[in-house]
Scaffold this active site. Structure first.
Site, short mmCIF file in Angstrom:
data_model
loop_
_atom_site.label_atom_id
_atom_site.label_comp_id
_atom_site.label_asym_id
_atom_site.label_seq_id
_atom_site.Cartn_x
_atom_site.Cartn_y
_atom_site.Cartn_z
CB SER A 117 -0.85 -0.02 1.27
OG SER A 117 -1.41 1.24 1.51
CE1 TYR A 141 -3.85 -2.14 5.30
CE2 TYR A 141 -3.26 0.07 4.59
CZ TYR A 141 -3.63 -1.22 4.29
OH TYR A 141 -3.76 -1.60 2.98
CE LYS A 145 -1.51 -4.46 3.56
NZ LYS A 145 -1.85 -5.75 2.94
#
Ligand code: UDP
Length: 331
Positions: A117, A141, A145
């Site tokens: 991402s 988050y 990643k």
């Protein structure tokens, strides 16, 4: 027969990739806990209803099917939730992904395409953002990643895996043939919420109108989900051809503000959309625009649907058919 294991293949981007794999003559097999995914979205691909935390089920899957590569989507992906429940994110996105790599190694499967991402970059220091831009994620988050990319890099250096990591900017739109679309619950993304507002006549909140951008609202680089899906196919083919691992951005290199998205949605839907100017959403960078030069050059990726209008039109076609079957606006 060899299969491509698609974890999270019942989700928004995963299901578009499954469709693309089927069209190109691959045999996808979906592994999804259906927490946020949808059974009907996997179409004729076999579906294993399982969680990546369930090592036994995962091993059984590798035992049953001859798997030659993995495309790994399964993850929790709500930024705000990741700030409130970081452990959920480190467990689902990191521990479970490590377990997937372990099982792959056990079964001598060494090719993986990873769903990363733009959140790995954090607040950008320069625009457009290239893959060389420093990574400083601003929420758990994005950290999960980024950390999994480090794990892939280390494993690849050790000769245990070959990987392509795709850093998506803002996925948008729906399958142009109308088979698939974006269906999150709760929905937090701008375009589906704008389309709901258009259909049900409710206002849409703009999170922040005082950013340092031409109209004061955040700018994002939207990319059609079918173009994203195509990027995964190219990544898979690159791995199959035996070439190097790598990290690639996927975006269109063009930014649209929240107000511009709403204006285009008004044109597409023919509805007036009421807005509610609201405070900033914590953690939102003001502007994210990708440089996708690397994937264009090295993998030959080209977007087929680069126009925002087309993205919103395909999303509208799909959402409208869903909304028509509902008696009230979904939560
Ligand atoms: N946004 C907004 N109202 C909403 C949802 C999103 O103004 O109801 C804004 C959000 O602050 C961001 C942009 O729209 O600037 C895109 O948000 P989205 O959640 O779709 O994707 P993100 O960029 O967070 O991955």
């Amino acid at each position: 027969m060899s299969f491509i294991l698609v974890t999270g293949g019942a989700g928004y981007i995963g299901s578009h990739v499954v469709k693309e794999l089927l069209q190109k003559g691959y045999q996808p097999i979906v592994y999804d806990n259906l927490d946020t995914g949808h059974r009907e979205a996997v179409r004729e691909a076999p579906l294993i209803e399982g969680d990546l935390a369930d090592g036994e089920k995962l091993r059984e899957t590798f035992q049953t099917y001859s798997i030659k590569a993995v495309i790994h989507f399964a993850a929790s992906c709500l930024v705000e939730e990741s700030v409130e429940h970081p452990l959920k994110y480190f467990k689902n996105n990191l521990s479970n992904s490590i377990q997937l790599l372990e099982v792959m190694e056990e079964f001598q499967v060494n090719q993986i395409v990873f769903s990363s991402s733009a959140a790995v970059y954090g607040e950008p220091l320069e625009i457009p953002i290239s893959e060389e831009h420093p990574s400083a994620p601003t929420n758990p988050y994005g950290e999960t990643k980024w950390m999994f990319e480090q794990i892939l890099q280390r494993s690849s250096k050790a000769g245990r895996v070959r990987y392509i990591s795709l850093r998506y900017f803002n996925a948008a739109g729906a399958d142009p043939e109308g088979d698939l679309g974006e269906d999150h619950s709760p929905e937090t993304h701008l375009i589906p919420l704008v389309l709901r507002a258009a259909f049900f006549g409710k206002p849409i909140s703009i999170f922040g109108t005082d950013y340092d951008t031409p109209d004061g609202t955040c700018i994002r680089d939207y990319i059609h989900v079918t173009d994203l899906a195509h990027g995964h196919l190219l990544a898979l083919q690159r791995l199959e051809s035996g070439r190097d691992s790598g990290i690639y951005n996927l975006g269109n290199g063009k930014g649209f503000s929240v107000r511009e998205v709403i204006q285009v949605a008004e044109r597409v839907t023919g509805e007036k959309i009421n807005i509610l100017e609201s405070p900033r959403r914590p953690g939102d960078p003001s502007c994210l625009i990708a440089s996708s030069e690397k994937i264009r050059k090295e993998l030959g990726w080209r977007p087929r649907y680069p126009e925002l209008e087309r993205m919103i039109q395909t999303a509208w076609n799909w959402h409208r058919s869903q909304f028509k079957a509902m008696s009230r606006m979904p939560d």
